[in-house]
Write a protein that holds these residues in place. Structure first.
Motif, PDB file in Angstrom:
ATOM      1  N   THR A   3       0.838  -1.192   0.000  1.00 10.20           N
ATOM      2  CA  THR A   3       0.000   0.000   0.000  1.00 10.20           C
ATOM      3  C   THR A   3       0.877   1.246   0.000  1.00 10.20           C
ATOM      4  OG1 THR A   3      -1.679  -1.175   1.275  1.00 10.20           O
ATOM      5  CG2 THR A   3      -1.835   1.219   1.199  1.00 10.20           C
ATOM      6  N   PRO A   4       0.717   2.135  -0.975  1.00 13.87           N
ATOM      7  CA  PRO A   4       1.537   3.342  -1.018  1.00 13.87           C
ATOM      8  C   PRO A   4       1.148   4.322   0.092  1.00 13.87           C
ATOM      9  CG  PRO A   4      -0.105   3.377  -2.767  1.00 13.87           C
ATOM     10  CD  PRO A   4      -0.200   2.033  -2.123  1.00 13.87           C
ATOM     11  N   ARG A   5       2.045   5.244   0.356  1.00 13.47           N
ATOM     12  CA  ARG A   5       1.794   6.247   1.392  1.00 13.47           C
ATOM     13  C   ARG A   5       0.660   7.173   0.954  1.00 13.47           C
ATOM     14  NH1 ARG A   5       4.911   8.040   5.485  1.00 13.47           N
ATOM     15  NH2 ARG A   5       6.688   6.844   4.681  1.00 13.47           N
ATOM     16  N   ASP A   9      -4.949  13.015   4.224  1.00 14.80           N
ATOM     17  CA  ASP A   9      -5.690  12.437   5.336  1.00 14.80           C
ATOM     18  C   ASP A   9      -7.050  13.117   5.393  1.00 14.80           C
ATOM     19  OD1 ASP A   9      -3.504  10.829   6.174  1.00 14.80           O
ATOM     20  OD2 ASP A   9      -2.626  12.575   7.181  1.00 14.80           O
ATOM     21  N   SER A 247      -5.945   8.307   3.299  1.00  9.16           N
ATOM     22  CA  SER A 247      -6.427   7.645   4.510  1.00  9.16           C
ATOM     23  C   SER A 247      -7.680   8.369   4.977  1.00  9.16           C
ATOM     24  CB  SER A 247      -5.355   7.665   5.613  1.00  9.16           C
ATOM     25  OG  SER A 247      -5.135   8.988   6.057  1.00  9.16           O
TER      26      SER A 247
END
Length: 390
Positions: A3-5, A9, A247
């Motif tokens: 999973t990439p960063r 957010d 995220s």
């Protein structure tokens, strides 16, 4: 898959508003593009046999545009071969320009070793021959849809034409009284689109991109579910799909977003409306619970004595939240709210507004409320409806 960063957010509220805007429920609706614009925007509109207020494919544009005429809805789908019917999230109406991107699924059906119905010798060729000389035709006109009254007991011609539909040699060009009207794809699909030249990777990349755009933001499972892809199919192409990793507060899983959805904060007017249980905003239960904190399932196929909210309970969207449910019926020109569930007193005006608008849309002149789960809210709801109907 690594999973990439995340590049952003998002709060739970931001994700909810992004989802609402992506689905056409936040901001001014694009009335100029109308029903066809809704179809292109969503990428898939689910079909279903149940008709209470109207069929689901009519309820979906209504929920976004308001009281658009029901004939207008049907014409928008079927005139000028603007769309085609195929297996996506389920049986769905899809924009005709996406025909090439379902080549991967047509190939999979052609290579499928087992089917629920056996194909009789010569039946396939006979159906194609008949459509070529006489089409478009319904299954009844092709020789009958069923052998007996049992819904699963298809006739040989019905088996053949449905197989041809899956293979892409035949398309449904219209629904007549809920019966499919079949024709040859070579006649119905524009020549420039009638090909299976795209490889599976290119098809999947496009559908993952479309799903992400239509959802605004979603997990791997959300994106896979939109067109019923496998998780590994999503994994194989998502890095090149144009979606970006994010995220989301409280989701507990990695998510991906349409980059255009992140460019500007979602603002605008919220739609207040009844939703079909098959609406793409809420058709996936786990996502609906995660985004809205709202647990809902269709109970039409649940035994009557075990139903909690009713046969075709329709969630009520207001202020960007799901604030209740209504199980509707019709008696003449009366819309009957057989069972109403309200998320507290503050939901009363919104539920009344949604009921009144829906009643007007289906040419009803009043609403009768039968049962409210919170009995003390029944009188406020009936008073608000009386005020709206003047």
């Amino acid at each position: 898959m690594t999973t990439p960063r995340p590049i952003a957010d998002l709060s739970a509220d931001e994700a909810r508003r992004i989802a609402l805007r992506a689905q056409g429920f936040l901001g001014a609706p694009d009335r100029r593009s109308g029903v066809r614009g809704v179809l292109r925007h969503l990428g898939a509109i689910q079909l279903d046999t149940i008709s209470v207020l109207a069929r689901s494919h009519e309820l979906v544009p209504y929920a976004r545009l308001g009281a658009v005429g029901r004939k207008t809805v049907e014409d928008a789908y079927w005139q000028d071969t603007h769309s085609f019917e195929y297996w996506s999230h389920a049986a769905c109406i899809l924009p005709i320009e996406e025909w090439p991107h379902f080549a991967f699924r047509r190939r999979a059906y052609r290579n499928r070793p087992h089917w629920n119905h056996d194909l009789a010798d010569g039946a396939y060729d006979q159906v194609i021959k008949q459509l070529r000389s006489e089409g478009p035709l319904t299954a009844t006109e092709l020789g009958g849809a069923k052998r007996t009254s049992d819904w699963w007991d298809w006739s040989g011609s019905k088996v053949a034409v449905e197989r041809a539909l899956m293979y892409g040699e035949v398309v449904c060009v219209e629904r007549r009284g809920w019966k499919r009207l079949y024709d040859l794809a070579e006649r119905a699909v524009p020549e420039e689109l009638l090909h299976d030249e795209l490889d599976d990777t290119e098809c999947l990349r496009r559908l993952v991109r479309l799903a992400g755009r239509s959802l605004g933001v979603g997990t791997r499972a959300d994106i896979a579910d939109y067109h019923r892809l496998k998780g590994e199919q999503v994994d194989a192409v998502i890095a090149e799909s144009g979606l970006v990793p994010v995220s989301v507060e409280g989701w507990g899983k990695p998510a991906w977003a349409d980059p255009a959805a992140l460019e500007t904060p979602p603002r605008g007017r919220h739609r207040t409306t009844l939703l079909s249980p098959f609406d793409s905003l809420i058709w996936e239960r786990a996502r609906t619970e995660r985004v809205f904190g709202f647990t809902h399932r269709l109970e039409a196929y649940v035994p009557k004595q075990k139903r909690v909210y009713g046969y075709f309970a329709m969630p009520v969207l207001a202020g960007g939240r799901l604030v209740g449910r209504v199980d509707p019926a019709r008696e003449g020109r009366t819309l009957v709210a057989k069972q109403v569930t309200l998320d507290g007193p503050k939901a009363v005006p919104a539920v009344a507004q949604a009921l009144a608008e829906a009643a007007t849309w289906v040419d009803c002149t009043n609403v009768r409320v039968e049962r409210v789960d919170a009995p003390d809210l029944r009188e406020p709801l009936t008073k608000e409806l009386a005020r709206l109907f003047g």
